[in-house]
Scaffold this motif. Sequence first.
Motif, PDB file in Angstrom:
ATOM      1  N   THR A 312     -10.728  41.506  32.072  1.00 40.18           N
ATOM      2  CA  THR A 312      -9.345  41.501  31.559  1.00 40.18           C
ATOM      3  C   THR A 312      -8.329  41.640  32.696  1.00 40.18           C
ATOM      4  OG1 THR A 312      -9.715  43.840  31.229  1.00 40.18           O
ATOM      5  CG2 THR A 312      -9.812  42.435  29.268  1.00 40.18           C
ATOM      6  N   ILE A 313      -8.796  41.896  33.913  1.00 44.20           N
ATOM      7  CA  ILE A 313      -7.857  42.153  35.019  1.00 44.20           C
ATOM      8  C   ILE A 313      -7.963  41.050  36.070  1.00 44.20           C
ATOM      9  CG2 ILE A 313      -7.201  43.762  36.849  1.00 44.20           C
ATOM     10  CD1 ILE A 313      -8.228  46.025  35.153  1.00 44.20           C
ATOM     11  N   SER A 314      -6.814  40.435  36.362  1.00 45.70           N
ATOM     12  CA  SER A 314      -6.771  39.428  37.428  1.00 45.70           C
ATOM     13  C   SER A 314      -6.410  40.123  38.745  1.00 45.70           C
ATOM     14  CB  SER A 314      -5.716  38.374  37.083  1.00 45.70           C
ATOM     15  OG  SER A 314      -5.123  37.880  38.257  1.00 45.70           O
ATOM     16  N   ALA A 315      -7.244  39.938  39.753  1.00 48.93           N
ATOM     17  CA  ALA A 315      -6.999  40.606  41.046  1.00 48.93           C
ATOM     18  C   ALA A 315      -5.692  40.128  41.670  1.00 48.93           C
ATOM     19  CB  ALA A 315      -8.174  40.362  41.980  1.00 48.93           C
ATOM     20  N   SER A 316      -5.306  38.867  41.457  1.00 47.26           N
ATOM     21  CA  SER A 316      -4.041  38.384  42.044  1.00 47.26           C
ATOM     22  C   SER A 316      -2.850  38.990  41.324  1.00 47.26           C
ATOM     23  CB  SER A 316      -3.910  36.866  41.951  1.00 47.26           C
ATOM     24  OG  SER A 316      -5.123  36.253  42.115  1.00 47.26           O
ATOM     25  N   VAL A 338     -13.379  27.117  45.459  1.00 46.65           N
ATOM     26  CA  VAL A 338     -12.973  26.504  44.189  1.00 46.65           C
ATOM     27  C   VAL A 338     -12.088  27.451  43.370  1.00 46.65           C
ATOM     28  CG1 VAL A 338     -14.900  24.888  43.942  1.00 46.65           C
ATOM     29  CG2 VAL A 338     -15.206  27.264  43.217  1.00 46.65           C
ATOM     30  N   ASN A 339     -11.384  28.356  44.074  1.00 44.46           N
ATOM     31  CA  ASN A 339     -10.464  29.275  43.407  1.00 44.46           C
ATOM     32  C   ASN A 339     -11.157  30.191  42.390  1.00 44.46           C
ATOM     33  OD1 ASN A 339      -7.880  30.157  43.474  1.00 44.46           O
ATOM     34  ND2 ASN A 339      -7.163  28.831  41.812  1.00 44.46           N
ATOM     35  N   GLY A 340     -12.372  30.577  42.687  1.00 45.80           N
ATOM     36  CA  GLY A 340     -13.141  31.454  41.791  1.00 45.80           C
ATOM     37  C   GLY A 340     -12.878  32.932  42.077  1.00 45.80           C
ATOM     38  N   PHE A 341     -13.719  33.799  41.539  1.00 42.74           N
ATOM     39  CA  PHE A 341     -13.683  35.252  41.765  1.00 42.74           C
ATOM     40  C   PHE A 341     -12.335  35.883  41.408  1.00 42.74           C
ATOM     41  CE2 PHE A 341     -16.641  33.380  44.856  1.00 42.74           C
ATOM     42  CZ  PHE A 341     -17.807  33.875  44.297  1.00 42.74           C
ATOM     43  N   ALA A 342     -11.792  35.448  40.235  1.00 44.66           N
ATOM     44  CA  ALA A 342     -10.473  35.929  39.792  1.00 44.66           C
ATOM     45  C   ALA A 342     -10.458  37.444  39.589  1.00 44.66           C
ATOM     46  CB  ALA A 342     -10.084  35.230  38.495  1.00 44.66           C
ATOM     47  N   HIS A 343     -11.615  38.041  39.278  1.00 46.83           N
ATOM     48  CA  HIS A 343     -11.638  39.477  38.956  1.00 46.83           C
ATOM     49  C   HIS A 343     -12.270  40.313  40.073  1.00 46.83           C
ATOM     50  CE1 HIS A 343     -10.566  37.745  35.180  1.00 46.83           C
ATOM     51  NE2 HIS A 343     -11.691  37.052  35.180  1.00 46.83           N
ATOM     52  N   SER A 344     -12.382  39.719  41.248  1.00 51.12           N
ATOM     53  CA  SER A 344     -13.001  40.432  42.378  1.00 51.12           C
ATOM     54  C   SER A 344     -11.943  40.765  43.417  1.00 51.12           C
ATOM     55  CB  SER A 344     -14.059  39.557  43.060  1.00 51.12           C
ATOM     56  OG  SER A 344     -14.971  39.076  42.113  1.00 51.12           O
TER      57      SER A 344
END
Length: 376
Positions: A312-316, A338-344
Amino acid sequence: MTDAHPDLIDFGNGQPSLSLLPVAALRTAAEHCLSRGDATLLQYGTDQGDVGFRESLARFLTHRYATPVSAAHLMISAGVSQALDLVCTRFTRPGDTIFVEEPTYFLALEVFRDHGLQVVGIPIDDDGIRLDALHDALTRHRPTLLYTIPSFQNPSGSTMSAARREQLAEMSRAHDLLIVADEVYQLLDFGVAPPPPLAAYTHAARVLSLGSFSKICAPGLRLGWIQGAPALLDHLLQSGVVHSGGGLNPFTSGVVHSVLDLGLADSGLDALRGVYAERSAALCRTLRDALPMATFVEPRGGYFVWVQLPSTISASRLLPIAAAEGVGYRAGSLFSSVNGFAHSLRLSFAHYDDVALVLGVHRLARAVERYDTSAE
Ligand SMILES: Cc1ncc(COP(=O)(O)O)c(C=O)c1O
């Protein structure tokens, strides 16, 4: 834009603390080599790097890697970044496809962009690059090279197992694939050494291992080495920059030669490993206490903790909230092709002492509390 916090604790900073930089050792070493009055230290150098320095470096690496390294298999570089650029110049052409790990070191992606390379990411797991995925990708692409960070990877902290290194070296031979191993954290273990560098493996005819003094001594030295079979090094040595410049960084090589011969590299490195092990433990302990919903694998070396937040949390999106609380980090998407790892997110423990690390994690936890998940 939020105004900068007056005392931002920036976990994105992957530099050592100033207090860890070995000013006294470098002063001793510089006096040791300059007091001989040998002016060749200030002359253009030899293309591969001074043979006496390469011999000392080979002894140091043989001892630290616990596997033989010969001076003939070493070329001196101005650090891993420069070595990577040289490898791209000499082995690739714009438009070539290369493989990287997914995630990978974000600034290496910039170097590859400089050379007009098409980047394809190969997933990793706790044992390093996934060879099934690599196999699969090789049926669809003809890459010029594979860039890997086998030990204490940036950002994930993962280390490639010995079995996988052996298989990767074998695959490199079978597919005539050049492996470029960035081993900048190889010597920075917290007690258990990783398997030897990739260039040490039996089938490693097409492997270049890139090493550096940046993380084990000081980044401002801009000094490193490339380990590989002489035929590969010969190809690198046919470089206009190397010919015209008379090798890379001969003066600093001379000073670091004294650092090695006086035993200062060994003592400095062991001290650093102790400090980073403690900092990593303090960071991980506080993460477990203050941010229990975050998951991560505790690092066994290197500089970084790779943290997974709830989906539920976007790192950006968390970043400006964190900045307002006085803490920074590198969002996961930066490390993806590829713009992955949105939550890392990647946290470095190299730059701050335990007190600041603990405070930084508490600030991060407050930012997560303030994060409005309905903004998703
Ligand atoms: C994986 C990786 N490679 C290379 C570098 C830079 O190395 P050097 O200072 O030797 O150019 C870094 C620094 O953060 C890194 O993390």
